[in-house]
Motif scaffolding. Structure first.
Motif, PDB file in Angstrom:
ATOM      1  N   PHE A  94      20.513  -6.623  17.520  1.00  0.00           N
ATOM      2  CA  PHE A  94      21.699  -6.332  18.328  1.00  0.00           C
ATOM      3  C   PHE A  94      21.957  -4.824  18.366  1.00  0.00           C
ATOM      4  O   PHE A  94      22.157  -4.247  19.430  1.00  0.00           O
ATOM      5  N   VAL A  95      21.927  -4.198  17.203  1.00  0.00           N
ATOM      6  CA  VAL A  95      22.144  -2.749  17.116  1.00  0.00           C
ATOM      7  C   VAL A  95      21.052  -2.007  17.878  1.00  0.00           C
ATOM      8  O   VAL A  95      21.324  -1.039  18.601  1.00  0.00           O
ATOM      9  N   TYR A  96      19.814  -2.453  17.756  1.00  0.00           N
ATOM     10  CA  TYR A  96      18.693  -1.822  18.460  1.00  0.00           C
ATOM     11  C   TYR A  96      18.911  -1.845  19.975  1.00  0.00           C
ATOM     12  O   TYR A  96      18.758  -0.828  20.648  1.00  0.00           O
ATOM     13  N   TYR A  97      19.261  -3.005  20.523  1.00  0.00           N
ATOM     14  CA  TYR A  97      19.417  -3.112  21.979  1.00  0.00           C
ATOM     15  C   TYR A  97      20.630  -2.344  22.483  1.00  0.00           C
ATOM     16  O   TYR A  97      20.578  -1.744  23.566  1.00  0.00           O
ATOM     17  N   SER A 154      20.247   0.883  25.026  1.00  0.00           N
ATOM     18  CA  SER A 154      21.004   0.982  26.278  1.00  0.00           C
ATOM     19  C   SER A 154      21.802   2.281  26.335  1.00  0.00           C
ATOM     20  O   SER A 154      21.811   2.967  27.362  1.00  0.00           O
ATOM     21  N   LEU A 155      22.467   2.621  25.240  1.00  0.00           N
ATOM     22  CA  LEU A 155      23.269   3.846  25.205  1.00  0.00           C
ATOM     23  C   LEU A 155      22.409   5.104  25.297  1.00  0.00           C
ATOM     24  O   LEU A 155      22.852   6.135  25.792  1.00  0.00           O
ATOM     25  N   SER A 156      21.170   5.012  24.825  1.00  0.00           N
ATOM     26  CA  SER A 156      20.297   6.193  24.843  1.00  0.00           C
ATOM     27  C   SER A 156      20.025   6.689  26.257  1.00  0.00           C
ATOM     28  O   SER A 156      19.752   7.869  26.455  1.00  0.00           O
ATOM     29  N   ALA A 213      19.701   2.564  14.518  1.00  0.00           N
ATOM     30  CA  ALA A 213      20.641   2.898  15.596  1.00  0.00           C
ATOM     31  C   ALA A 213      20.464   4.357  16.025  1.00  0.00           C
ATOM     32  O   ALA A 213      20.343   4.653  17.220  1.00  0.00           O
ATOM     33  N   LEU A 214      20.434   5.254  15.062  1.00  0.00           N
ATOM     34  CA  LEU A 214      20.271   6.673  15.387  1.00  0.00           C
ATOM     35  C   LEU A 214      18.881   6.964  15.944  1.00  0.00           C
ATOM     36  O   LEU A 214      18.726   7.720  16.911  1.00  0.00           O
ATOM     37  N   LEU A 215      17.874   6.369  15.357  1.00  0.00           N
ATOM     38  CA  LEU A 215      16.512   6.560  15.826  1.00  0.00           C
ATOM     39  C   LEU A 215      16.361   6.090  17.269  1.00  0.00           C
ATOM     40  O   LEU A 215      15.750   6.762  18.093  1.00  0.00           O
ATOM     41  N   THR A 216      16.948   4.951  17.583  1.00  0.00           N
ATOM     42  CA  THR A 216      16.849   4.404  18.934  1.00  0.00           C
ATOM     43  C   THR A 216      17.668   5.210  19.923  1.00  0.00           C
ATOM     44  O   THR A 216      17.274   5.335  21.086  1.00  0.00           O
ATOM     45  N   LEU A 217      18.781   5.772  19.480  1.00  0.00           N
ATOM     46  CA  LEU A 217      19.528   6.668  20.371  1.00  0.00           C
ATOM     47  C   LEU A 217      18.650   7.853  20.779  1.00  0.00           C
ATOM     48  O   LEU A 217      18.742   8.355  21.886  1.00  0.00           O
TER      49      LEU A 217
END
Length: 184
Positions: free
Chosen positions: A140-143, A147-149, A19-23
């Motif tokens: 789910f967390v990744y997507y 999106s939030l990133s 989650a943090l990495l993808t953000l």
């Protein structure tokens, strides 16, 4: 009581880490395309620089398992996150599309390896009956994080350095999550 049990779940570290990495890295493709365009590159060059990321993803997915097997999941996670950080931060030092293309290959390679690490980690620590659910939660967390990133692009002050610092901040923060449990 269920909340406390969830906090000790072995999948928490890799899922929180992704989650943090993808953000941090989710906006990488959008940011690079916009910045290369703002610096006057042709559409062909913009496409080439953007496409280099996917070449890196392909190379990383193919070559990373050997290092992951040798180093273990936790060490490989730290190594590839550091590689992602380097690619993001170096991009802010020199605004040159061909330099950015090389960094995009490096970043794509590192992120593909991180996906392999996280998915392997989840499969390794999840009971057989819960692997599908754990991988579903991971995606789910990744997507959601991806999106939030994109909100990073709304940060005032349109300098390359500010964007790279924000992306790097979240990637660096993801390093802290792999110490939550030492199951892998």
């Amino acid at each position: 009581m269920n909340f406390l049990r969830w906090l000790k779940h072995p999948c928490l570290a890799p899922i929180l880490g992704v989650a943090l990495l993808t953000l941090g890295s989710g906006v990488y493709t959008t940011f690079t395309s916009i910045q290369v365009s703002l610096h006057g590159a042709s559409a062909t060059l913009i496409g080439t620089v953007s496409g280099c990321y996917y070449a890196g993803l392909l190379i990383g997915a193919y070559h990373s398992p050997n290092l992951i097997r040798r180093q273990g999941l936790s060490n490989a996670y730290a190594f590839y996150t550091a590689l992602t950080l380097c690619a993001l931060l170096l991009q802010s030092l020199w605004i040159q599309p061909w330099f950015w293309a090389i960094l995009r290959i490096l970043g794509g390679y590192a992120l593909a390896a991180l996906f392999v690490v996280v998915e392997s980690w989840i499969v390794t620590v999840s009971p057989l009956q819960q692997r599908g659910r754990a991988l579903g939660i991971y995606l789910f967390v990744y997507y959601i994080a991806s999106s939030l990133s994109q909100l990073v692009l709304k940060i005032p002050g349109h300098s390359d350095l500010i964007y790279c610092i924000w992306m790097s901040f979240f990637c660096a923060l993801s390093l802290d999550t792999h110490g939550i449990n030492n199951d892998v």
